[in-house]
Scaffold this motif. Structure first.
Motif, PDB file in Angstrom:
ATOM      1  N   LEU A 192       0.643  -1.115   0.141  1.00  0.00           N
ATOM      2  CA  LEU A 192       0.031   0.026   0.033  1.00  0.00           C
ATOM      3  C   LEU A 192       0.923   1.116   0.112  1.00  0.00           C
ATOM      4  N   TYR A 221       1.956   1.493  -3.509  1.00  0.00           N
ATOM      5  CA  TYR A 221       0.934   2.043  -4.400  1.00  0.00           C
ATOM      6  C   TYR A 221       0.562   3.363  -4.160  1.00  0.00           C
ATOM      7  N   LYS A 222       0.620   3.957  -2.902  1.00  0.00           N
ATOM      8  CA  LYS A 222       0.437   5.398  -2.727  1.00  0.00           C
ATOM      9  C   LYS A 222       1.632   6.369  -3.251  1.00  0.00           C
ATOM     10  N   THR A 223       2.875   5.920  -2.826  1.00  0.00           N
ATOM     11  CA  THR A 223       4.055   6.956  -3.253  1.00  0.00           C
ATOM     12  C   THR A 223       4.397   6.821  -4.717  1.00  0.00           C
ATOM     13  N   ILE A 254      -0.178   6.572  -7.070  1.00  0.00           N
ATOM     14  CA  ILE A 254      -1.249   7.440  -6.606  1.00  0.00           C
ATOM     15  C   ILE A 254      -0.524   8.938  -6.583  1.00  0.00           C
ATOM     16  N   ASP A 255       0.464   8.966  -5.942  1.00  0.00           N
ATOM     17  CA  ASP A 255       1.094  10.402  -5.881  1.00  0.00           C
ATOM     18  C   ASP A 255       1.516  10.821  -6.823  1.00  0.00           C
TER      19      ASP A 255
END
Length: 189
Positions: A156, A159-161, A164-165
């Motif tokens: 996760l 996934y975020k860094t 998504i970011d």
């Protein structure tokens, strides 16, 4: 009061859409209609990605009859662009989110672009039918360890860094320049 609010919103849109010498009043009216209806697709010209046409041409070359006709008819149809791997986020050309937005923004009338965000951890990693590259836990060979127990904190965080970011950054760069719709992970629901 509703009329005042609508006129104020229209005035703000007109100012936002002002070019060096002119205002595109029909464009402002379309934007206002979309915002009021809640339907981002209402009245919007939709983006047709040239890279999709390139993909179709290779299929058309080997198709026959009705299949060929259907593929040819699809050449000028808009479609969503799937962000199913990190490499499709930044870069030039219409094979990336950033390149697509630059292309859409360069049109005489910016066109609505639709993206599908699709790279959840442990989703179809290294499958032949679809992409997927982020794992909750990695095996030494780089594939997902589907048998690992515990949380997916590492996946996760990646996934975020790393996904998504980066998408958010590109979206921020085109905020107000191109109408954009983002659909989040339709299979994951």
């Amino acid at each position: 009061l509703a009329l005042v609010v609508a006129l104020t919103a229209l005035a703000a849109l007109l100012v936002a859409l002002r070019t060096a010498e002119e205002v595109d009043a029909p464009a402002a009216a379309r934007v206002l209609a979309r915002r009021q209806s809640g339907n981002p697709f209402a009245g919007a010209p939709m983006y047709v990605n040239p890279s999709y046409g390139v993909s179709l041409r290779s299929s058309i070359a080997t198709a026959e009859g009705g299949v060929r006709q259907a593929l040819e008819a699809m050449m000028d149809e808009p479609s969503a662009y799937w962000l199913d791997v990190k490499t499709k986020i930044e870069g030039e050309g219409t094979g990336t989110m950033e390149g697509i937005l630059a292309d859409a923004a360069a049109r005489s009338r910016p066109q609505l672009v639709t993206f599908i965000v699709y790279d959840l951890p442990n989703r179809d990693c290294h499958a032949k039918a679809s992409n997927g590259e982020i794992c909750c836990t990695y095996l030494p060979n780089g594939r997902c360890d589907y048998m690992a127990t515990g949380s997916c904190e590492t996946g996760l965080a990646e996934y975020k860094t790393e996904y998504i970011d980066r998408i958010v950054k590109v979206l921020q760069d085109y905020d107000g320049k191109v109408p954009i719709v983002v659909v989040i992970e339709p299979d994951s629901l």
